[in-house]
Design an enzyme around this catalytic site. Sequence first.
Site, PDB file in Angstrom:
ATOM      1  N   HIS A   1     -10.157  -2.950   9.422  1.00  0.00           N
ATOM      2  CA  HIS A   1      -9.661  -2.928   8.096  1.00  0.00           C
ATOM      3  C   HIS A   1     -10.388  -4.383   7.394  1.00  0.00           C
ATOM      4  O   HIS A   1     -10.564  -4.178   6.042  1.00  0.00           O
ATOM      5  CB  HIS A   1      -8.386  -2.616   7.862  1.00  0.00           C
TER       6      HIS A   1
ATOM      7  N   GLU B   1       0.843  -1.159  -0.012  1.00  0.00           N
ATOM      8  CA  GLU B   1       0.232   0.056   0.189  1.00  0.00           C
ATOM      9  C   GLU B   1       0.979   1.280  -0.061  1.00  0.00           C
ATOM     10  O   GLU B   1       1.816   1.309   0.846  1.00  0.00           O
ATOM     11  CB  GLU B   1      -0.992   0.025   1.202  1.00  0.00           C
TER      12      GLU B   1
ATOM     13  N   GLU C   1      -6.352  -2.492  12.540  1.00  0.00           N
ATOM     14  CA  GLU C   1      -6.037  -3.402  11.130  1.00  0.00           C
ATOM     15  C   GLU C   1      -7.332  -4.349  11.337  1.00  0.00           C
ATOM     16  O   GLU C   1      -7.506  -4.920  10.349  1.00  0.00           O
ATOM     17  CB  GLU C   1      -4.714  -4.024  11.492  1.00  0.00           C
TER      18      GLU C   1
ATOM     19  N   GLY D   1       3.246   1.633  10.737  1.00  0.00           N
ATOM     20  CA  GLY D   1       2.960   1.060  12.122  1.00  0.00           C
ATOM     21  C   GLY D   1       2.384  -0.277  11.912  1.00  0.00           C
ATOM     22  O   GLY D   1       2.631  -1.221  12.582  1.00  0.00           O
ATOM     23  N   ALA D   2       1.545  -0.527  10.600  1.00  0.00           N
ATOM     24  CA  ALA D   2       1.110  -1.842  10.288  1.00  0.00           C
ATOM     25  C   ALA D   2       0.327  -1.844   9.010  1.00  0.00           C
ATOM     26  O   ALA D   2       0.159  -0.816   8.703  1.00  0.00           O
ATOM     27  CB  ALA D   2      -0.057  -2.326  11.466  1.00  0.00           C
ATOM     28  N   MET D   3       0.124  -2.909   8.614  1.00  0.00           N
ATOM     29  CA  MET D   3      -0.553  -2.982   6.996  1.00  0.00           C
ATOM     30  C   MET D   3      -1.664  -4.351   7.148  1.00  0.00           C
ATOM     31  O   MET D   3      -1.176  -5.259   7.586  1.00  0.00           O
ATOM     32  CB  MET D   3       0.428  -2.910   6.078  1.00  0.00           C
ATOM     33  N   GLU D   4      -2.800  -3.754   6.800  1.00  0.00           N
ATOM     34  CA  GLU D   4      -4.004  -4.609   7.017  1.00  0.00           C
ATOM     35  C   GLU D   4      -4.020  -5.841   5.858  1.00  0.00           C
ATOM     36  O   GLU D   4      -5.274  -6.225   5.777  1.00  0.00           O
ATOM     37  CB  GLU D   4      -5.352  -3.771   6.858  1.00  0.00           C
ATOM     38  N   ASN D   5      -3.002  -6.196   5.388  1.00  0.00           N
ATOM     39  CA  ASN D   5      -3.095  -7.442   4.454  1.00  0.00           C
ATOM     40  C   ASN D   5      -3.939  -8.421   4.766  1.00  0.00           C
ATOM     41  O   ASN D   5      -4.167  -8.751   6.110  1.00  0.00           O
ATOM     42  CB  ASN D   5      -1.735  -7.944   3.935  1.00  0.00           C
TER      43      ASN D   5
END
Length: 993
Positions: free
Chosen positions: A475, A302, A472, A436-440
């Site tokens: 999301h 992203e 997350e 910080g984080a990624m909602e894959n």
Amino acid sequence: MEDPFDSERASLPRNMIENSMFEEEPDVVDLAKDSTAFPEFPALDPDEVVYEPRSSRLLVRGLGENDLDDEEEDYESSARLLGMSFMNRSSTRSPSASPYIRQAPPRSCSRPSARMLVVGVFILVLVTSMAMVLYFLPGCTFTKNGCPKANSSTPMELVYPKSTNGELFPWNELRLPASVRPVNYDLSLTPNLTSMTFTGRTIINMIIQHNTKRVVLHSSEINIIKATFQVGEGKSVEVKVLEYKPWQQIAVSFPGDLKEGQVCVLTLDYTANLSHTYDGFYNSSYNDKTGAKRVLAATQFEPQAARKAFPCFDEPAFKATFLVRITREPEYIALSNMPKAKTTTLPSGMLEDEFEQTSVNMSTYLVAFIVANFTSITRNVSNTLVSVYSVPEKKEHTQYALDTASRLLQFYNTVFDIDYPLRKLDLVAIPDFLAGAMENWGLITFRETSLLVQNQSSLLDKQLIANVVAHELAHQWFGNLVTMRWWNDLWLSEGFATYWQYASLMTEFPQLYLGNVFLEEQFKAMAKDSLNSSHPVSVSAQVNTPEQVSEMFDSITYEKGASLLLMLNSTLPDGQFRKGLLEYLRQYRGSNTVTDDLWNSITRVQVLPQQESVSDMMRTWTLQKGFPLVTVSRKGGEVTLTQEHFLLSTDNTTHTSSLWHIPVTYVNDSCSSAPSCRQMFTLRNKTATLKVSESVKWLKLNYMNTGFYIVHYGDEGWAALIDALKTDVSTLTPHDRTSLIHNIFSLSRLGRVSFRQVLSLLDYTTNETETAPLTEALSQLSSVYRLLDKRPELGLVARMKAYILGHFGPLMDSQDWGVEESVSSQERRSALLEVACSLGRQNCTDQATALYEQWTNSNQTNRIPGDLQRAVFSVAAQSDSGWLSLLDTYRLTTYDSEKRKILQALASTQDPRRIVWILSTVLEGGIIHTQELPLVISTVSDGFAGHLFVWDFVKESWDRIIEKFPVGSYSIQSIVKSTTSQFSTQTHLEEVS
């Protein structure tokens, strides 16, 4: 993606969401576009602005008309600097990405000579004449509708760019054509963690939407070595791939049409380097417990980086299914979105992991895969296997994340009335991760500090982890299941995830006390939105390039988006908001939406007061930037409300063209704290009146700060509220007291109230015991102090310091230094003591020094409470021995929350040599991961010794910085903001411009 705008405030203990760790001083950048702010500069086109300096004329102008006596004169002078600090929470949105180049300083212009004027007029006449001749030639194309009369000339052909091999590229737009839709991707990747390269094969099954002679998709930094194409059941033939690098596109052209409805297969073999930045398929490293270097490969796609790992239709609306195969060495594991289907041993000894095909259609930015040496703990929750992965040394720090994720998954399954659709949910802590984080979907990736925490850590540290996990997981429904059609409506993903992270935690984890944090997030959004550089929540302007898309990840998208949802929820009758969201999720699950789809879904179930349409009301909030200032005037029982755009500019202009449909809530002295006291009035026009009893002594608007607006009560209104608070602090809720403090500082910056009125309101805070009002007052005053401290205003600095310590000193001294169980108490204590120690209050520095010595003498077994660590470490870092011992601890500790606070303490040093060392070291990577550069720069900038040096460092290191961080990314925005946030002179303004 996690919110990139949480503040790492020097004087306050907030560090909520990891990629959102930065507060915004209204940077020296946000008024440069305003030609009225700088008469000596021409107005700048937005695409010409590198970043927007704030006007130091705004910063130093008087904020009120009342004269103070000599004793108060210095306070009034310090108030003139408040313009630099009232709205110090949001992140600056960087402008369009094209002009990230150093600009020459502005030069004055001389009057043109008569000869030059004559030549100029001649050229203008010549150009105009040529244009008129061309206009009347046959075949003209100068008007929107073509020529004024029909002609038989050949129409102008579209101009196409040249591809890398010199041939014309068959597409001339940044957005992909809609003629082809991918249905399924078959991805095979083989990363080499020695050479840091990878090979891949991508097989894309697609369907032709309408007749076309081309297939255009995305690819970036990939070397395609072979391509074949197959139509239907026909033979697969080798095809030539054209590439246009500026738009990161590749294309295959055909002599004849591909027909609507045909199914085709494009196969691409390629090689690439693992990225050395933090996007695409990138390599990372860490040291294990023996000190040995370990490597891994992970993804961050992203907003538009999937194209760096595999050729694809890299736009959110091109959803498809994915089947992933990863070939790896036996000592590693591989993870992807779906559970592993099988593992095959290859003749080379390598292992190939094949994962199940995704059971849902996904946008490319949600695809993920990891190759690493990780371990995990797991739990089965509602038919979903929840796992938390980390490096082996930190496995014991994963339990809290697993407990939190498991509980929140059940909550979201229930509240959204749609079960999480995948069979697994992995949460993975990556040592070197920019966001910080990624909602894959099914494989959420985190920075270690956003996921890992010790069991004995404070609730304040656990609050951070819970926030990120809640965001997350939200999301998985808002963003993954229902996805925005394009990035201009990113708020449909990030605004909702931000809203639900707080809503879920306040329901499921009330002990974390998130209400204060969300209030702070609202103020952060207002800080950004009060500037001319803001943008609408739903952007109608061009958002096409990767840089422009990256710039959408700001506090407007996250915090303002969430604030508007809170306002709508509090306006609708009970239950209507959730019913509308369930309708939205049910109708659009698996597909893409625009903002109007949301309003239409809520409208179908809504019952708004006075038959107000949700769409009519909310479009006034999402389609225009900024927010309203509501001014209250009263004559007896008649109250007049007037709205205007709250816009900070040097000319203090009132912009009457902006109107909002404002759900004004209010309480009065007869009933002011209980929810049942709240009354509502909708202000749709510039001015409106409402009736109250003449016996009412005062009104407080925006009950509990659920509305996104600021209120000015006029001199009499403010005086009445101040008297009420001095008589009885509890007459208003803590949220309402906090909003009054925020509002009056904001109005002082705008020039609507005097600083005497600001101080008059703050007088009541000597009796304040609640966290939110105290931290708001401390934040505002500390920001002013930091700015004064960097100007030759020694007298004012001393007076401001004396005021803060005189006002809050007794409360600071009364704080206990032992273990504190309540989150709210931890927040209050850390805020008070960090300010006290930073201002050198003897009692604070003595206690911090003693606690640090106990910690070191016990070989760090005598734990320092988590909420006190930043204050204690910062005091220790000011001595040579303390700084060196902290550096040793930083190298060895595996406690991520503690490590981050140690890094901030190291960066707070006032020793120039150490400042040079830490900046160089973090940019180089190694001892300190380069991902921490924005935090280090922010901390150094706050200090007296570093604020000028760090500006020179950033200018000199700019080329290396943008090699590490994508241009337009939040990290770049944060770095530019931090380096200029402490400037307050005309000289610096011109240099930054």
